[in-house]
Design an enzyme around this catalytic site. Structure first.
Site, PDB file in Angstrom:
ATOM      1  N   CYS A 155      46.641  40.435  38.748  1.00  0.00           N
ATOM      2  CA  CYS A 155      45.197  40.165  38.393  1.00  0.00           C
ATOM      3  C   CYS A 155      44.195  40.626  39.794  1.00  0.00           C
ATOM      4  O   CYS A 155      44.612  40.800  40.670  1.00  0.00           O
ATOM      5  CB  CYS A 155      45.030  38.881  38.150  1.00  0.00           C
ATOM      6  SG  CYS A 155      43.452  38.207  37.662  1.00  0.00           S
ATOM      7  N   SER A 212      41.862  39.404  41.254  1.00  0.00           N
ATOM      8  CA  SER A 212      41.629  38.543  42.409  1.00  0.00           C
ATOM      9  C   SER A 212      42.662  38.526  43.630  1.00  0.00           C
ATOM     10  O   SER A 212      42.230  38.620  44.806  1.00  0.00           O
ATOM     11  CB  SER A 212      41.600  36.888  42.011  1.00  0.00           C
ATOM     12  OG  SER A 212      40.856  36.823  41.142  1.00  0.00           O
ATOM     13  N   HIS A 226      41.314  41.463  45.683  1.00  0.00           N
ATOM     14  CA  HIS A 226      40.268  40.945  46.611  1.00  0.00           C
ATOM     15  C   HIS A 226      40.845  40.590  47.807  1.00  0.00           C
ATOM     16  O   HIS A 226      40.480  40.803  49.038  1.00  0.00           O
ATOM     17  CB  HIS A 226      39.595  40.086  45.964  1.00  0.00           C
ATOM     18  CG  HIS A 226      38.553  40.259  44.787  1.00  0.00           C
ATOM     19  ND1 HIS A 226      37.649  40.785  45.067  1.00  0.00           N
ATOM     20  CD2 HIS A 226      38.717  39.936  43.587  1.00  0.00           C
ATOM     21  CE1 HIS A 226      36.711  41.286  44.092  1.00  0.00           C
ATOM     22  NE2 HIS A 226      37.435  40.570  43.111  1.00  0.00           N
ATOM     23  N   HIS A 279      48.995  34.497  40.677  1.00  0.00           N
ATOM     24  CA  HIS A 279      48.223  33.196  40.280  1.00  0.00           C
ATOM     25  C   HIS A 279      48.446  33.389  38.669  1.00  0.00           C
ATOM     26  O   HIS A 279      47.719  32.399  38.197  1.00  0.00           O
ATOM     27  CB  HIS A 279      47.055  33.119  40.889  1.00  0.00           C
ATOM     28  CG  HIS A 279      45.900  33.984  40.180  1.00  0.00           C
ATOM     29  ND1 HIS A 279      46.026  35.388  41.153  1.00  0.00           N
ATOM     30  CD2 HIS A 279      45.087  34.116  39.490  1.00  0.00           C
ATOM     31  CE1 HIS A 279      44.815  35.888  40.286  1.00  0.00           C
ATOM     32  NE2 HIS A 279      44.470  35.337  39.367  1.00  0.00           N
ATOM     33  N   CYS A 333      45.252  33.061  33.328  1.00  0.00           N
ATOM     34  CA  CYS A 333      44.017  33.630  34.087  1.00  0.00           C
ATOM     35  C   CYS A 333      43.190  34.665  33.387  1.00  0.00           C
ATOM     36  O   CYS A 333      42.205  34.064  32.895  1.00  0.00           O
ATOM     37  CB  CYS A 333      44.469  34.287  35.308  1.00  0.00           C
ATOM     38  SG  CYS A 333      42.853  34.637  36.392  1.00  0.00           S
TER      39      CYS A 333
HETATM   40  N1  APR Z   1      30.507  49.847  36.028  1.00  0.00           N
HETATM   41  C1  APR Z   1      31.205  49.515  35.246  1.00  0.00           C
HETATM   42  N2  APR Z   1      32.792  49.302  35.225  1.00  0.00           N
HETATM   43  C2  APR Z   1      33.327  49.319  36.365  1.00  0.00           C
HETATM   44  C3  APR Z   1      32.683  49.915  37.608  1.00  0.00           C
HETATM   45  C4  APR Z   1      30.953  50.126  37.430  1.00  0.00           C
HETATM   46  N3  APR Z   1      30.109  50.568  38.395  1.00  0.00           N
HETATM   47  N4  APR Z   1      33.160  50.048  38.503  1.00  0.00           N
HETATM   48  C5  APR Z   1      34.422  49.604  38.120  1.00  0.00           C
HETATM   49  N5  APR Z   1      34.496  49.218  36.732  1.00  0.00           N
HETATM   50  C6  APR Z   1      35.557  48.940  36.012  1.00  0.00           C
HETATM   51  C7  APR Z   1      36.768  49.651  36.354  1.00  0.00           C
HETATM   52  O1  APR Z   1      37.043  50.925  35.715  1.00  0.00           O
HETATM   53  C8  APR Z   1      37.934  48.519  35.513  1.00  0.00           C
HETATM   54  O2  APR Z   1      38.067  48.981  34.087  1.00  0.00           O
HETATM   55  O3  APR Z   1      35.732  47.748  35.822  1.00  0.00           O
HETATM   56  C9  APR Z   1      37.089  47.260  35.566  1.00  0.00           C
HETATM   57  C10 APR Z   1      37.555  46.150  36.447  1.00  0.00           C
HETATM   58  O4  APR Z   1      38.914  45.866  36.120  1.00  0.00           O
HETATM   59  P1  APR Z   1      40.114  45.404  36.798  1.00  0.00           P
HETATM   60  O5  APR Z   1      40.141  46.193  38.188  1.00  0.00           O
HETATM   61  O6  APR Z   1      41.491  45.458  35.819  1.00  0.00           O
HETATM   62  O7  APR Z   1      39.905  43.922  37.356  1.00  0.00           O
HETATM   63  P2  APR Z   1      40.159  42.527  36.452  1.00  0.00           P
HETATM   64  O8  APR Z   1      41.522  42.145  36.806  1.00  0.00           O
HETATM   65  O9  APR Z   1      39.829  42.839  35.170  1.00  0.00           O
HETATM   66  O10 APR Z   1      39.199  41.495  37.380  1.00  0.00           O
HETATM   67  C11 APR Z   1      37.610  41.813  37.261  1.00  0.00           C
HETATM   68  O11 APR Z   1      37.471  39.260  37.358  1.00  0.00           O
HETATM   69  O12 APR Z   1      38.551  37.529  37.803  1.00  0.00           O
HETATM   70  C12 APR Z   1      37.698  38.408  38.289  1.00  0.00           C
HETATM   71  O13 APR Z   1      38.534  38.500  40.556  1.00  0.00           O
HETATM   72  C13 APR Z   1      38.601  39.140  39.437  1.00  0.00           C
HETATM   73  O14 APR Z   1      36.610  40.028  40.334  1.00  0.00           O
HETATM   74  C14 APR Z   1      37.411  40.545  39.575  1.00  0.00           C
HETATM   75  C15 APR Z   1      37.100  40.675  37.998  1.00  0.00           C
HETATM   76 ZN    ZN Z   2      43.278  35.814  37.964  1.00  0.00          ZN
END
Ligand code: APR
Ligand code: ZN
Length: 369
Positions: A45, A47, A50, A66, A172
């Site tokens: 995930c 988080s 980060h 998690h 999650c």
């Molecule tokens: N605009 C639009 N989409 C974007 C941008 C942007 N500027 N930058 C990145 N993305 C897209 C990525 O291409 C990706 O598809 O945002 C998505 C992020 O997804 P993941 O990296 O898979 O992250 P995810 O596990 O979904 O978590 C997202 O939610 O729970 C929280 O801590 C977690 O902050 C995190 C968020």
């Molecule tokens: Zn999570």
């Protein structure tokens, strides 16, 4: 009686490259009111990323992960409702269960929660490394391990017919996405919605919006590939992120969406969110930005248009109530959660999974045991 065991786990020790080591760690027997779980699936995930990219600090060494599902291996004294062999989904937000928020149906707002500090509710850990030094399970779960120990109320029984990989996500990303739609934004059939970021969390929001009967459902991402996947999950439109986004959304929704969700955790996209909703609309912050970053918002516009900004912590979930709801919708064929899993790997594939996430490539990798 259960005893301390040695387990293989993905451990972060502050490596500047964000690498995890696959280490042998020691895990105590479950104490009073706790259960030990044989993990069968752990989702990778955002988080965790980060943390290992240095954006959030946690106590180390940290057993990462998690998002977990597995089978109860042993139970501590005083555990009544769970027995060895039960299939469970793990909740990482482990509220105190006693304060006014917890007893009033808002466990996510509990002020005594310690899981954010990688501690069990009593402030301790069941983990140590082979040298005997204390180790800390990220979000009090440490899912990327063969076994884990959590409080009994954080292990929610799930129907055996739900596959472990799907079940892990309910703990999650899927739970958070479902809760953001059902609990935070309370989306009604026929309402318009926009989801910024179509990763694991965003895709979960999109499938929950479809279940709720939202229309149109507009997905926004920087990747065409993610937008194509979003359409398969139920998005009616896919838009590439740009400064023109508010105008494009206004056109598709006749003046702005009823509800908008930010599922990335970027300050710039969070700031843009209120511009995507119509007067009276709801802007829901689901993604979590790096520590200490501030937003610039137009206060007059927000007040004048009567817009609501909602912080979504764990989707406003009540795990014991909501996890079974989500599992039932999945079993009834109404939530296509299998489609959210793009890759499966063993524990040794964890660094590669985070690299792919950094490149924005996979929807969700699940570590299977
Ligand atoms: N605009 C639009 N989409 C974007 C941008 C942007 N500027 N930058 C990145 N993305 C897209 C990525 O291409 C990706 O598809 O945002 C998505 C992020 O997804 P993941 O990296 O898979 O992250 P995810 O596990 O979904 O978590 C997202 O939610 O729970 C929280 O801590 C977690 O902050 C995190 C968020
Ligand atoms: Zn999570």
């Amino acid at each position: 009686m259960a005893e301390q065991i040695e387990v293989r786990a993905a451990v972060y020790r502050g490596d500047a490259d964000g690498r995890l080591g696959i280490e042998r760690m020691r895990l105590d027997a479950p104490a009073h009111g706790e259960v030990r779980i044989r993990v069968r699936a752990a989702g990778v995930c955002g988080s965790d990323r980060h943390v290992i990219d240095g954006e959030w600090r946690v106590p180390m060494p940290a057993v990462m992960g998690h998002e977990a599902a597995g089978v109860i291996e042993s139970v501590g004294q005083g555990v009544r409702d769970l027995s060895p062999g039960d299939h469970v989904i793990v909740a990482w937000h482990q509220a105190c269960q006693r304060c006014a928020e917890c007893t009033g149906g808002k466990p996510w707002a509990c002020m005594r929660v310690r899981s954010n500090d990688s501690q069990l509710p009593d402030g301790t850990t069941r983990w140590s490394d082979v040298d005997g030094a204390a180790a800390w399970p990220y979000l009090a779960v440490g899912a990327m391990s063969e076994f884990i120990v959590v409080p009994d109320f954080a292990a929610i029984k799930v129907d055996d017919r739900v596959p472990f990989d799907v079940a892990s996500l309910i703990g999650c990303s899927v739970g958070t996405g479902f809760g953001a739609v059902a609990n935070n934004a309370e989306v009604k059939p026929g309402e318009s919605a926009v989801v910024v970021g179509a990763g694991g969390v965003g895709m979960s929001i999109i499938s929950a919006l479809k279940l709720a009967g939202a229309n149109p459902i507009i997905a926004v991402d920087v990747s065409e590939e993610k937008l194509a996947e979003a359409r398969r999950a139920g998005a009616t439109h896919g838009l590439l992120a740009s400064a023109e986004l508010p105008g494009e959304v206004a056109e598709l929704t006749g003046g702005g969406a009823n509800a908008a969700f930010e599922a990335i955790g970027r300050v710039q996209t969070m700031q843009q969110l209120p511009e995507l909703i119509r007067p009276g609309g709801r802007a829901v912050f689901v993604g979590l930005p790096p520590e200490g970053q501030e937003l610039r918002l137009d206060g007059l516009q927000l007040a004048y248009d009567g817009k609501t900004i909602i912080g979504s912590n764990y989707g406003g979930l009540v795990p014991a109530r909501d996890f079974p709801r989500i599992a039932d919708a999945y079993l009834a064929g109404k939530l296509p959660l299998d489609a959210l899993i793009s890759d499966r790997t063993g524990l040794e594939g964890v660094n590669e999974a985070f690299d792919a996430m950094r490149r924005g490539e996979r929807t969700r990798t699940v570590i299977v045991f």
